[in-house]
Every structure is written in C-alpha cells, then in structure tokens.
Design a protein around this motif. Sequence first.
Motif, mmCIF file in Angstrom:
data_model
loop_
_atom_site.group_PDB
_atom_site.id
_atom_site.type_symbol
_atom_site.label_atom_id
_atom_site.label_comp_id
_atom_site.label_asym_id
_atom_site.label_seq_id
_atom_site.Cartn_x
_atom_site.Cartn_y
_atom_site.Cartn_z
ATOM 1 N N MET A 18 0.849 -1.202 0.000
ATOM 2 C CA MET A 18 0.000 0.000 0.000
ATOM 3 C C MET A 18 0.876 1.240 0.000
ATOM 4 O O MET A 18 2.029 1.194 0.412
ATOM 5 C CB MET A 18 -0.931 -0.007 1.209
ATOM 6 C CG MET A 18 -2.070 0.995 1.110
ATOM 7 S SD MET A 18 -3.100 0.814 -0.366
ATOM 8 C CE MET A 18 -3.909 -0.748 0.005
ATOM 9 N N ALA A 19 0.312 2.340 -0.449
ATOM 10 C CA ALA A 19 1.084 3.565 -0.613
ATOM 11 C C ALA A 19 1.557 4.110 0.727
ATOM 12 O O ALA A 19 0.904 3.975 1.750
ATOM 13 C CB ALA A 19 0.223 4.622 -1.307
ATOM 14 N N PRO A 33 -15.012 5.012 -5.657
ATOM 15 C CA PRO A 33 -13.579 5.100 -5.992
ATOM 16 C C PRO A 33 -12.953 6.417 -5.550
ATOM 17 O O PRO A 33 -12.293 7.121 -6.331
ATOM 18 C CB PRO A 33 -13.582 4.957 -7.512
ATOM 19 C CG PRO A 33 -14.864 5.584 -7.944
ATOM 20 C CD PRO A 33 -15.861 5.216 -6.869
ATOM 21 N N ALA A 34 -13.141 6.767 -4.293
ATOM 22 C CA ALA A 34 -12.554 7.991 -3.741
ATOM 23 C C ALA A 34 -11.260 7.653 -3.025
ATOM 24 O O ALA A 34 -11.192 6.660 -2.292
ATOM 25 C CB ALA A 34 -13.532 8.650 -2.771
ATOM 26 N N ASP A 35 -10.243 8.475 -3.204
ATOM 27 C CA ASP A 35 -9.004 8.282 -2.453
ATOM 28 C C ASP A 35 -9.211 8.603 -0.979
ATOM 29 O O ASP A 35 -8.678 7.931 -0.102
ATOM 30 C CB ASP A 35 -7.890 9.166 -3.012
ATOM 31 C CG ASP A 35 -7.422 8.740 -4.388
ATOM 32 O OD1 ASP A 35 -7.680 7.580 -4.774
ATOM 33 O OD2 ASP A 35 -6.804 9.567 -5.084
ATOM 34 N N TYR A 45 -9.066 0.779 1.048
ATOM 35 C CA TYR A 45 -7.937 1.698 0.911
ATOM 36 C C TYR A 45 -8.320 3.154 1.161
ATOM 37 O O TYR A 45 -7.447 4.023 1.276
ATOM 38 C CB TYR A 45 -7.336 1.580 -0.493
ATOM 39 C CG TYR A 45 -8.250 2.071 -1.600
ATOM 40 C CD1 TYR A 45 -8.342 3.420 -1.923
ATOM 41 C CD2 TYR A 45 -9.052 1.176 -2.304
ATOM 42 C CE1 TYR A 45 -9.195 3.869 -2.923
ATOM 43 C CE2 TYR A 45 -9.906 1.624 -3.314
ATOM 44 C CZ TYR A 45 -9.970 2.970 -3.617
ATOM 45 O OH TYR A 45 -10.818 3.406 -4.605
ATOM 46 N N ARG A 46 -9.593 3.437 1.227
ATOM 47 C CA ARG A 46 -10.038 4.828 1.327
ATOM 48 C C ARG A 46 -9.620 5.449 2.656
ATOM 49 O O ARG A 46 -9.881 4.898 3.725
ATOM 50 C CB ARG A 46 -11.559 4.904 1.155
ATOM 51 C CG ARG A 46 -12.017 4.384 -0.204
ATOM 52 C CD ARG A 46 -13.497 4.034 -0.233
ATOM 53 N NE ARG A 46 -13.826 3.317 -1.457
ATOM 54 C CZ ARG A 46 -13.660 1.990 -1.624
ATOM 55 N NH1 ARG A 46 -13.178 1.254 -0.628
ATOM 56 N NH2 ARG A 46 -13.977 1.430 -2.772
ATOM 57 N N GLU A 47 -9.000 6.593 2.568
ATOM 58 C CA GLU A 47 -8.556 7.325 3.751
ATOM 59 C C GLU A 47 -9.760 8.020 4.386
ATOM 60 O O GLU A 47 -10.505 8.717 3.702
ATOM 61 C CB GLU A 47 -7.506 8.350 3.331
ATOM 62 C CG GLU A 47 -6.934 9.178 4.444
ATOM 63 C CD GLU A 47 -5.902 10.166 3.915
ATOM 64 O OE1 GLU A 47 -4.910 10.398 4.611
ATOM 65 O OE2 GLU A 47 -6.102 10.696 2.789
ATOM 66 N N ILE A 48 -9.933 7.836 5.680
ATOM 67 C CA ILE A 48 -11.073 8.422 6.381
ATOM 68 C C ILE A 48 -10.618 9.643 7.180
ATOM 69 O O ILE A 48 -9.750 9.554 8.041
ATOM 70 C CB ILE A 48 -11.727 7.402 7.335
ATOM 71 C CG1 ILE A 48 -12.138 6.135 6.589
ATOM 72 C CG2 ILE A 48 -12.923 8.037 8.042
ATOM 73 C CD1 ILE A 48 -13.180 6.356 5.523
ATOM 74 N N VAL A 49 -11.241 10.773 6.867
ATOM 75 C CA VAL A 49 -10.979 12.023 7.570
ATOM 76 C C VAL A 49 -12.325 12.571 8.031
ATOM 77 O O VAL A 49 -13.289 12.588 7.267
ATOM 78 C CB VAL A 49 -10.275 13.045 6.652
ATOM 79 C CG1 VAL A 49 -10.050 14.359 7.388
ATOM 80 C CG2 VAL A 49 -8.954 12.486 6.139
ATOM 81 N N PHE A 62 -3.994 1.111 -5.374
ATOM 82 C CA PHE A 62 -5.359 1.411 -4.959
ATOM 83 C C PHE A 62 -6.375 0.754 -5.872
ATOM 84 O O PHE A 62 -7.352 0.149 -5.432
ATOM 85 C CB PHE A 62 -5.588 2.926 -4.973
ATOM 86 C CG PHE A 62 -5.172 3.643 -3.740
ATOM 87 C CD1 PHE A 62 -4.313 3.053 -2.821
ATOM 88 C CD2 PHE A 62 -5.622 4.917 -3.473
ATOM 89 C CE1 PHE A 62 -3.919 3.710 -1.684
ATOM 90 C CE2 PHE A 62 -5.250 5.603 -2.322
ATOM 91 C CZ PHE A 62 -4.386 4.984 -1.429
ATOM 92 N N GLU A 63 -6.138 0.873 -7.177
ATOM 93 C CA GLU A 63 -7.120 0.407 -8.137
ATOM 94 C C GLU A 63 -7.229 -1.111 -8.222
ATOM 95 O O GLU A 63 -8.221 -1.639 -8.734
ATOM 96 C CB GLU A 63 -6.778 0.983 -9.531
ATOM 97 C CG GLU A 63 -7.001 2.503 -9.576
ATOM 98 C CD GLU A 63 -6.576 3.135 -10.878
ATOM 99 O OE1 GLU A 63 -5.860 2.459 -11.662
ATOM 100 O OE2 GLU A 63 -6.937 4.301 -11.125
ATOM 101 N N THR A 64 -6.234 -1.796 -7.700
ATOM 102 C CA THR A 64 -6.280 -3.263 -7.675
ATOM 103 C C THR A 64 -6.564 -3.810 -6.286
ATOM 104 O O THR A 64 -6.579 -5.018 -6.091
ATOM 105 C CB THR A 64 -4.959 -3.848 -8.201
ATOM 106 O OG1 THR A 64 -3.866 -3.365 -7.396
ATOM 107 C CG2 THR A 64 -4.730 -3.451 -9.652
ATOM 108 N N ALA A 65 -6.773 -2.889 -5.326
ATOM 109 C CA ALA A 65 -7.012 -3.334 -3.932
ATOM 110 C C ALA A 65 -8.375 -4.012 -3.811
ATOM 111 O O ALA A 65 -9.318 -3.673 -4.505
ATOM 112 C CB ALA A 65 -6.931 -2.142 -3.001
#
Length: 295
Positions: free
Chosen positions: A1-2, A30-32, A65-69, A292-295
């Motif tokens: 992962m990044a 598909p949100a980062d 993978y989505r970052e939660i803020v 991300f896109e293959t997660a």
Amino acid sequence: MASQTHRPRRSCLYMPGANERALEKARGLPADTLLLDLEDAVAPDAKLTAREAILSAVKQGGYGYREIVIRMNGLSTEWGADDLKMAVSSGAKAVLAPKVESAADIHVLDKALTEAGAPADFGLWVMIEMPKAILHIEEIAATAAETRLTTFVMGTNDLAKEYRARMTPDRIAFQVALQLSVTAARAYGITAIDGVFNDIKDEDGLINECEQGRDLGFDGKTLIHPSQLDTANRVFAPSHNDVEQAKAVIEAFADPANAGKGVLKVNGKMTELLHLDEARRTVAMDEAIRAFETA
C-alpha cells in the motif's frame, strides 16, 4: 500500500455524516479520501446523531484503501471538542478543522488532539477559508514542523462569501489565495487540496477547474458528489506520457555512462538533476494509484 508521502489524494469526497445511507455507499466509491462531514453538511439539531452515525460507520470498517478524515465543527462551537474526541477514538486517519486563522489555532488543535490521546501519526487537516488564514498562511504552514498539521483544504465557497466575490469560471478572485496556499504548502511539506466545484451537472466546468487546480500545483480536489470522482481521479493522476517520461529520466540518470552529468537530453528534452526528484515522485504516485485500483 502507498506510503503517506506518495499517498494519492486525487479525490476527496465530502459525505454528510447525518446520512447513514451515504456512509454505507461510500464503502464502494472510488474515492481516495472520504471527508465525513459534521460541519456544513449537518444541521444543528442533527449534529449529535451524525456524530454517532460516523463513529459507528468508521468502527464498522469496510472502507478498504479509502482514507477516512472527519470534518469537525470548530472548537469554539458547542460540538467541536466532542467531535475531535470522537474522531480520535474512531479509527479515522485525521480530523479536518474549519476556519483556522493563525498559527495559534493550529497549536490549540494539536494540543487538543494530544489531550484526546491521538497517536503521533494522526493527521490534522485544516480548511483554508478565511481571509486571515490567507494573510497568515506562511506562519500556519510553518507549524507543520512541530504539530500534526499535514494538509490544507481550500474552502473556496467560504472565501467567496468572506471576500464578497463572484465564483467565475477562471476563479480570478481566488488566484492569490490559491497560489499562496500552494506556495506555503510546498515550502513546508504540506499536502494541498483544491476547493469544490459546485455545479454537479457541468462536466466541462468540472474538468476545466480540475485542470486549473492541477496546473496550480494542487494534489487533488474536494468533491461534493460521487459523479465527480472519475474526473478528479483522472486529471490529478500522472498521465501515461508523464509516467513514461519519468521512467526514462530515472533510467538516464542511473546509466553509468551518465555518471557525474548534471544535464541530459531525455527523449529530446533537456533534463537536469532537479527533474530527477519529480520523476521519482511521479513514478511512485503512479504505482500507489495502481495499488489502490487493484485493492
């Protein structure tokens, strides 16, 4: 992962905390980054139930993978302190604080996070949406060296209100604010996220504004609707040509035949050592996006 350094934040989607259906839907978008909102998107009488809904949703997980803020209400409001404490306990990666105006505001937020038990890697994102924030942008950015501050998020709608300015397609009223914010972000190693585009049905307008934000140096864009995700993800990602050129630059400087050279011609373009760091960043970002896109 990044890694955090090269974590994609092309698309940062606001999701209203009072809408449990939206919180559920967000798990498949598909949100980062997902900005779970307790502030502008939530009416005063729904603040407490929205806080509980966000806490439940984040603890339940399933966001991949989505970052939660979590966007909190200001500490000066009756909800802010409890919003911050909930964000720390929820498992989110960061809190987004509104309406900061000075370095002192950052230190107050950072202290509150420490007192709430936030780990060292818990991020502090802040909205840049007040005139005083623009006037004090360098001193705000400089606190990143000693606080959890990691990210600027442009609040162009609030700036428009405060400036009494019009939202024109070229965003001329906000160019100084946007450019100063990016400059301060780059000077102090902060991520910079552009403001929202309000007209959900205007795809061409969204594309143009994303491209403008990318050209100004922003890392990504805040969004208000899932239909905007694909455009932001595409525009703020390195293009195929960008990636291929970056790989060529890396290979050229790694070639023993070029050892000691400060300037090379790569695919017909004059390339200096200063371009090598950007080439490495471009390739790392492309690899992170692919992960991300293959997660």
